[in-house]
Design a protein around this motif. Structure first.
Motif, PDB file in Angstrom:
ATOM      1  N   PRO A  77       8.773 -76.432  90.232  1.00 48.24           N
ATOM      2  CA  PRO A  77       9.615 -75.435  89.554  1.00 48.24           C
ATOM      3  C   PRO A  77      10.283 -75.970  88.294  1.00 48.24           C
ATOM      4  N   VAL A  78      10.378 -77.285  88.186  1.00 44.32           N
ATOM      5  CA  VAL A  78      10.999 -77.885  87.008  1.00 44.32           C
ATOM      6  C   VAL A  78      10.423 -79.280  86.769  1.00 44.32           C
ATOM      7  N   SER A  79      10.253 -79.611  85.509  1.00 46.48           N
ATOM      8  CA  SER A  79       9.908 -80.984  85.119  1.00 46.48           C
ATOM      9  C   SER A  79      10.941 -81.462  84.114  1.00 46.48           C
ATOM     10  N   ILE A  80      11.299 -82.729  84.231  1.00 46.42           N
ATOM     11  CA  ILE A  80      12.208 -83.346  83.265  1.00 46.42           C
ATOM     12  C   ILE A  80      11.402 -84.349  82.441  1.00 46.42           C
ATOM     13  N   ILE A  81      11.436 -84.162  81.140  1.00 44.59           N
ATOM     14  CA  ILE A  81      10.748 -85.067  80.218  1.00 44.59           C
ATOM     15  C   ILE A  81      11.785 -86.024  79.655  1.00 44.59           C
ATOM     16  N   LEU A  82      11.597 -87.317  79.907  1.00 43.38           N
ATOM     17  CA  LEU A  82      12.515 -88.335  79.407  1.00 43.38           C
ATOM     18  C   LEU A  82      11.970 -88.873  78.096  1.00 43.38           C
ATOM     19  N   THR A  83      12.761 -88.758  77.041  1.00 42.86           N
ATOM     20  CA  THR A  83      12.334 -89.233  75.728  1.00 42.86           C
ATOM     21  C   THR A  83      13.275 -90.327  75.242  1.00 42.86           C
ATOM     22  N   ALA A  84      12.734 -91.240  74.453  1.00 36.47           N
ATOM     23  CA  ALA A  84      13.502 -92.392  73.971  1.00 36.47           C
ATOM     24  C   ALA A  84      13.407 -92.482  72.454  1.00 36.47           C
ATOM     25  N   LEU A  85      14.494 -92.892  71.832  1.00 37.79           N
ATOM     26  CA  LEU A  85      14.486 -93.104  70.394  1.00 37.79           C
ATOM     27  C   LEU A  85      13.482 -94.189  70.012  1.00 37.79           C
ATOM     28  N   ARG A  86      12.874 -94.022  68.846  1.00 34.72           N
ATOM     29  CA  ARG A  86      11.952 -95.048  68.361  1.00 34.72           C
ATOM     30  C   ARG A  86      12.730 -96.160  67.648  1.00 34.72           C
ATOM     31  N   ASP A  87      13.539 -95.784  66.676  1.00 35.52           N
ATOM     32  CA  ASP A  87      14.305 -96.818  65.964  1.00 35.52           C
ATOM     33  C   ASP A  87      15.448 -96.196  65.178  1.00 35.52           C
ATOM     34  N   ASP A  88      16.491 -95.798  65.905  1.00 35.77           N
ATOM     35  CA  ASP A  88      17.761 -95.449  65.275  1.00 35.77           C
ATOM     36  C   ASP A  88      18.777 -96.530  65.598  1.00 35.77           C
ATOM     37  N   TYR A  89      18.275 -97.723  65.856  1.00 33.95           N
ATOM     38  CA  TYR A  89      19.119 -98.780  66.413  1.00 33.95           C
ATOM     39  C   TYR A  89      19.613 -99.779  65.380  1.00 33.95           C
ATOM     40  N   GLN A  90      19.421 -99.471  64.086  1.00 34.80           N
ATOM     41  CA  GLN A  90      19.900-100.380  63.049  1.00 34.80           C
ATOM     42  C   GLN A  90      21.417-100.548  63.153  1.00 34.80           C
ATOM     43  N   LEU A  91      21.893-101.704  62.754  1.00 35.81           N
ATOM     44  CA  LEU A  91      23.313-102.031  62.912  1.00 35.81           C
ATOM     45  C   LEU A  91      24.236-101.026  62.225  1.00 35.81           C
ATOM     46  N   ASP A  92      23.772-100.442  61.119  1.00 41.87           N
ATOM     47  CA  ASP A  92      24.627 -99.527  60.374  1.00 41.87           C
ATOM     48  C   ASP A  92      24.191 -98.072  60.509  1.00 41.87           C
ATOM     49  N   SER A  93      23.347 -97.780  61.480  1.00 46.16           N
ATOM     50  CA  SER A  93      22.865 -96.408  61.635  1.00 46.16           C
ATOM     51  C   SER A  93      23.983 -95.515  62.167  1.00 46.16           C
ATOM     52  N   PRO A  94      23.975 -94.219  61.803  1.00 49.71           N
ATOM     53  CA  PRO A  94      24.979 -93.296  62.343  1.00 49.71           C
ATOM     54  C   PRO A  94      24.973 -93.266  63.868  1.00 49.71           C
ATOM     55  N   PHE A  95      23.791 -93.416  64.471  1.00 48.98           N
ATOM     56  CA  PHE A  95      23.678 -93.406  65.927  1.00 48.98           C
ATOM     57  C   PHE A  95      24.436 -94.581  66.538  1.00 48.98           C
ATOM     58  N   VAL A  96      24.166 -95.785  66.057  1.00 49.27           N
ATOM     59  CA  VAL A  96      24.829 -96.978  66.603  1.00 49.27           C
ATOM     60  C   VAL A  96      26.328 -96.927  66.338  1.00 49.27           C
ATOM     61  N   ILE A  97      26.724 -96.464  65.173  1.00 50.58           N
ATOM     62  CA  ILE A  97      28.151 -96.362  64.856  1.00 50.58           C
ATOM     63  C   ILE A  97      28.839 -95.382  65.813  1.00 50.58           C
ATOM     64  N   GLN A  98      28.216 -94.207  66.030  1.00 53.73           N
ATOM     65  CA  GLN A  98      28.819 -93.219  66.929  1.00 53.73           C
ATOM     66  C   GLN A  98      28.951 -93.767  68.344  1.00 53.73           C
ATOM     67  N   ARG A  99      27.899 -94.436  68.822  1.00 57.20           N
ATOM     68  CA  ARG A  99      27.952 -95.003  70.169  1.00 57.20           C
ATOM     69  C   ARG A  99      28.975 -96.139  70.252  1.00 57.20           C
ATOM     70  N   GLY A 100      28.971 -97.006  69.257  1.00 57.52           N
ATOM     71  CA  GLY A 100      29.856 -98.169  69.279  1.00 57.52           C
ATOM     72  C   GLY A 100      31.326 -97.815  69.211  1.00 57.52           C
ATOM     73  N   GLU A 101      31.648 -96.737  68.503  1.00 58.32           N
ATOM     74  CA  GLU A 101      33.047 -96.345  68.353  1.00 58.32           C
ATOM     75  C   GLU A 101      33.660 -95.832  69.650  1.00 58.32           C
ATOM     76  N   ARG A 102      32.856 -95.570  70.644  1.00 61.74           N
ATOM     77  CA  ARG A 102      33.377 -95.043  71.918  1.00 61.74           C
ATOM     78  C   ARG A 102      34.023 -96.128  72.769  1.00 61.74           C
ATOM     79  N   PHE A 103      33.675 -97.377  72.511  1.00 65.51           N
ATOM     80  CA  PHE A 103      34.072 -98.463  73.402  1.00 65.51           C
ATOM     81  C   PHE A 103      35.415 -99.080  73.004  1.00 65.51           C
ATOM     82  N   PRO A 104      36.089 -99.736  73.971  1.00 63.23           N
ATOM     83  CA  PRO A 104      37.342-100.435  73.644  1.00 63.23           C
ATOM     84  C   PRO A 104      37.100-101.499  72.583  1.00 63.23           C
ATOM     85  N   GLY A 105      38.141-101.833  71.853  1.00 58.56           N
ATOM     86  CA  GLY A 105      37.992-102.806  70.774  1.00 58.56           C
ATOM     87  C   GLY A 105      37.542-102.109  69.502  1.00 58.56           C
TER      88      GLY A 105
END
Length: 205
Positions: A77-105
């Protein structure tokens, strides 16, 4: 029975189901399965994944064709497709900045901690492989939680990635398809769990 043994029992009772009943999974149970994916640990807490839920019958048929006509996809009745980023992992990428800003410090502390491993991944051409591998951890948790609800599943790697991407309108320049997992109530007899004994698989040091 304590919670640990209940989880283990659910894992033992899970099997790669190929045929499902025509029975909808409740929104509550589906949400629990998805939450188990969301709470899965990821490297540096980056969560470089997205979960696509396919319930529409027309899309299920298209997804079945993309998965080489596997019955498990067609009947679930349902399938879940798991997808992964190819390369938004650069040190200054908006993705990494958004994720990093969530943590303490500070963000800079996060970047400094992350920098060495990211450079290692780049030097060894492992970014896509590393990103994709995170999805397998989430998949294991999703399937185990589903099994605790008497919902079976089947992890599928046999698919045409472009066809799967077309079904969910996925940008393959940014994303890769890691796994397709049908979920549902089994319409076939439970299979015996076949595993090697611990003494053959574990070495203590």
């Amino acid at each position: 029975m304590d919670i640990g043994n209940k989880i283990l029992e659910a894992m033992i009772n899970r099997f790669a189901c190929k045929l499902y009943k025509d029975q909808k999974i409740s929104d509550k149970d589906l949400n629990l399965i998805l939450e188990s994916g969301r709470y899965t640990p990821t490297s540096f807490g980056l969560e470089g994944w997205h979960f696509h839920v396919v319930e529409d019958k027309k899309l299920i048929k298209e997804l079945t064709e993309a998965c080489f006509d596997q019955e498990s996809v067609l009947t679930a009745p349902v399938s879940i497709i798991l997808t992964a980023l190819r390369d938004d992992y650069q040190l200054d990428s908006p993705f990494v900045i958004q994720r990093g800003e969530r943590f303490p410090g500070t963000l800079q502390e996060f970047i400094d901690d992350y920098r060495g491993y990211y450079e290692y991944l780049i030097e060894n051409n492992r970014v896509e492989c590393w990103s994709r591998s995170q999805c397998y951890i989430a998949a294991g948790n999703m399937m185990s939680i589903a099994a605790s609800l008497d919902i079976q599943s089947c992890a599928i790697e046999g698919f045409d990635e472009k066809m799967v991407a077309d079904v969910i309108k996925l940008d393959l320049n940014r994303w890769q398809v890691a796994l397709v997992i049908p979920f549902g109530y089994s319409a076939e007899p439970k299979r015996i769990k076949i595993r090697e004994p611990l003494e053959k698989l574990v070495t203590y040091h």
